[in-house]
Design an enzyme around this catalytic site. Structure first.
Site, PDB file in Angstrom:
ATOM      1  N   LYS A 120       0.816  -1.221   0.000  1.00 57.94           N
ATOM      2  CA  LYS A 120       0.000   0.000   0.000  1.00 57.94           C
ATOM      3  C   LYS A 120       0.849   1.269   0.000  1.00 57.94           C
ATOM      4  CE  LYS A 120      -2.244  -1.224   3.761  1.00 57.94           C
ATOM      5  NZ  LYS A 120      -1.879  -2.636   3.935  1.00 57.94           N
ATOM      6  N   THR A 121       1.830   1.320   0.900  1.00 62.21           N
ATOM      7  CA  THR A 121       2.630   2.536   1.028  1.00 62.21           C
ATOM      8  C   THR A 121       3.401   2.821  -0.255  1.00 62.21           C
ATOM      9  OG1 THR A 121       2.845   2.270   3.418  1.00 62.21           O
ATOM     10  CG2 THR A 121       4.490   3.638   2.330  1.00 62.21           C
ATOM     11  N   GLU A 164      -3.654   5.978   1.457  1.00 62.18           N
ATOM     12  CA  GLU A 164      -3.444   4.593   1.833  1.00 62.18           C
ATOM     13  C   GLU A 164      -4.631   4.143   2.681  1.00 62.18           C
ATOM     14  OE1 GLU A 164      -0.061   2.069   4.310  1.00 62.18           O
ATOM     15  OE2 GLU A 164       0.520   3.869   3.186  1.00 62.18           O
TER      16      GLU A 164
END
Length: 468
Positions: A120-121, A164
């Site tokens: 995600k990051t 995110e």
């Protein structure tokens, strides 16, 4: 806009130095809110927030909550017995979950929410950097710093907001994005999810929140993501774009060719080949970049321009971040803490390292994760030439009887890995420096404070080199 927006003109953040919380505090400060907060310790992030005008106290105490606080912002990591939270409840100050605050900040913007068990990051960062490179000035909230402390969030003048979306506590159910990315779907966060069925149900709820006429960008390669895609196939007002090497992918990855710490990626898009460069190594990161590409296209960003802009992304702190080199040894930091992430990062580093040895110091994260996934973690460590395993970083959890890092060490050794335990955190840098020889790569791996060891390892390597 979320009702929480009305409570955010003077928010007080408990745990303001955290990756997610600090980003929201920064955006609110830029938007003119009177931000205050507390954290357990001083950090570069805390200093960056103070420089922006936020009043940040170190330590948690009831008196830290200012008289004019309009709300208390908390994450799921904040316990009910926190003195500031208890004081806020006594005083009748509204308590706002971090996810509600983020949902309020996204209100009125064209939102892209990036979800998945892993990646995600990185994917959020890729989108933020590439869209900014194109002059679109997006707002963004990321779970890690791009470079300097405080670079995990930005209040932009553009219409796009990239965020995110965290599934760990189901908080991603609060968002209603125009575009959602789901990179993968696996069982994790065992304290909150008892089975894969619960995971699927949670992700289905998230997909159900995508705006009518919006787009879901989802992996065509990951088994869990494919299962999820089949489950949500009946929704007629949702455009589904699949991404991956699978032959039936909407955006098909034809090749990923490594060149040291970069990769050349070629995708098949609308019947035409589109090549571009990703300035981070490994197939895992290439797939993240293609998901970012598909999401940007869904918002109308020209494919060729976005593909070129993705090459401007050079990484995010703690995601295979080069910390330095000493005595011919490179030290790299990895946030990987789930077996899938560990495997992906180690495979990427092995590919980039060629014939060089890869040494790992790994810090397990959470007792519950170690209890459930110790065998898989041990298997991942077989990709290293040698590894040292530290004690478990507890984060928000209490110890579980019988669950220690020895479970991982034993699993790795059974799988044939050269792995040993190190119970003295302070002794780890010297131990890694003694193991390393010129040409090696040392990886500090885990989601806890293992990240602080990189500089110490470099100091020991430099000292050894001087003595030699």
């Amino acid at each position: 806009m979320n009702d929480a927006a009305h409570d955010l003109h003077a928010p007080h953040f408990i745990g303001i130095g955290g990756a997610g919380m600090s980003g929201l505090a920064k955006i609110l400060a830029v938007r003119g809110a009177k931000v205050s907060g507390s954290d357990s310790k001083e950090s570069d992030t805390v200093l960056a927030l103070r420089a922006m005008g936020a009043a940040v106290q170190v330590g948690h105490a009831a008196e830290n909550v200012p008289d004019g606080a309009s709300s208390i912002v908390v994450s799921s990591a904040i316990r009910e017995d926190n003195p500031e939270l208890a004081a806020a409840r006594l005083r009748g100050i509204p308590v706002v979950h971090r996810s509600d605050a983020l949902a309020a900040l996204m209100g009125g913007r064209r939102a892209i929410a990036v979800a998945g068990t892993h990646g995600k990051t990185t994917t959020t960062s890729m989108l933020a950097v590439s869209l900014a490179t194109l002059g679109l000035d997006p707002s963004y909230a990321i779970g890690g710093d791009l470079d300097a402390p405080g670079s995990n969030a930005h209040h932009g003048a553009g219409e796009i907001f990239v965020a995110e979306a965290d599934e760990s506590d189901r908080s991603f159910h609060k968002y209603a994005p125009e575009v959602a990315i789901i990179l993968n779907v696996e069982l994790d966060h065992h304290a909150n999810y008892a089975s894969m069925e619960e995971i699927y149900e949670s992700f289905e709820t998230f997909v159900g929140r995508v705006q009518s006429g919006g787009t879901l960008v989802v992996s065509a390669d990951h088994p869990g993501a494919r299962e999820l895609t089949a489950r949500v196939a009946g929704r007629d007002d949702l455009r589904v774009v699949t991404v991956g090497a699978a032959e039936d992918a909407t955006v098909r990855i034809l090749s990923v060719v490594a060149h040291g710490m970069t990769s050349e990626v070629t995708v098949l898009l609308d019947g035409a080949e589109l090549p571009f460069t990703v300035s981070v190594p490994g197939r895992h990161y290439a797939h993240n970049a293609v998901s970012a590409l598909a999401a940007g296209i869904a918002l109308g960003v020209p494919a060729e321009q976005l593909a070129q802009a993705l090459g401007s992304y050079t990484g995010v702190r703690r995601r295979l971040q080069l910390k330095g080199e000493a005595a011919g040894v490179q030290v790299i930091d990895s946030y990987a803490h789930h077996p899938t992430e560990m495997t992906a990062d180690l495979e990427a580093i092995r590919e980039a390292a060629g014939s060089s040895r890869v040494l790992v110091v790994f810090q397990p994260h959470l007792f519950s994760r170690t209890q459930q996934l110790s065998e898989e973690m041990g298997q991942a460590l077989t990709l290293a030439d040698a590894s040292v395993v530290l004690d478990i970083y507890p984060a928000r959890e209490d110890p579980i009887p019988g669950v220690t890092s020895a479970l991982i060490v034993e699993a790795a050794q059974r799988a044939g890995a050269e792995t040993a335990a190190e119970h003295d955190f302070a002794a780890a840098p010297a131990r890694l420096a003694a193991l390393a020889r010129p040409g090696d790569l040392v990886l500090t791996m885990g989601a806890g404070d293992v990240t602080t060891l990189g500089e110490e390892i470099l100091k020991h390597l430099s000292s050894v080199a001087v003595q030699a």
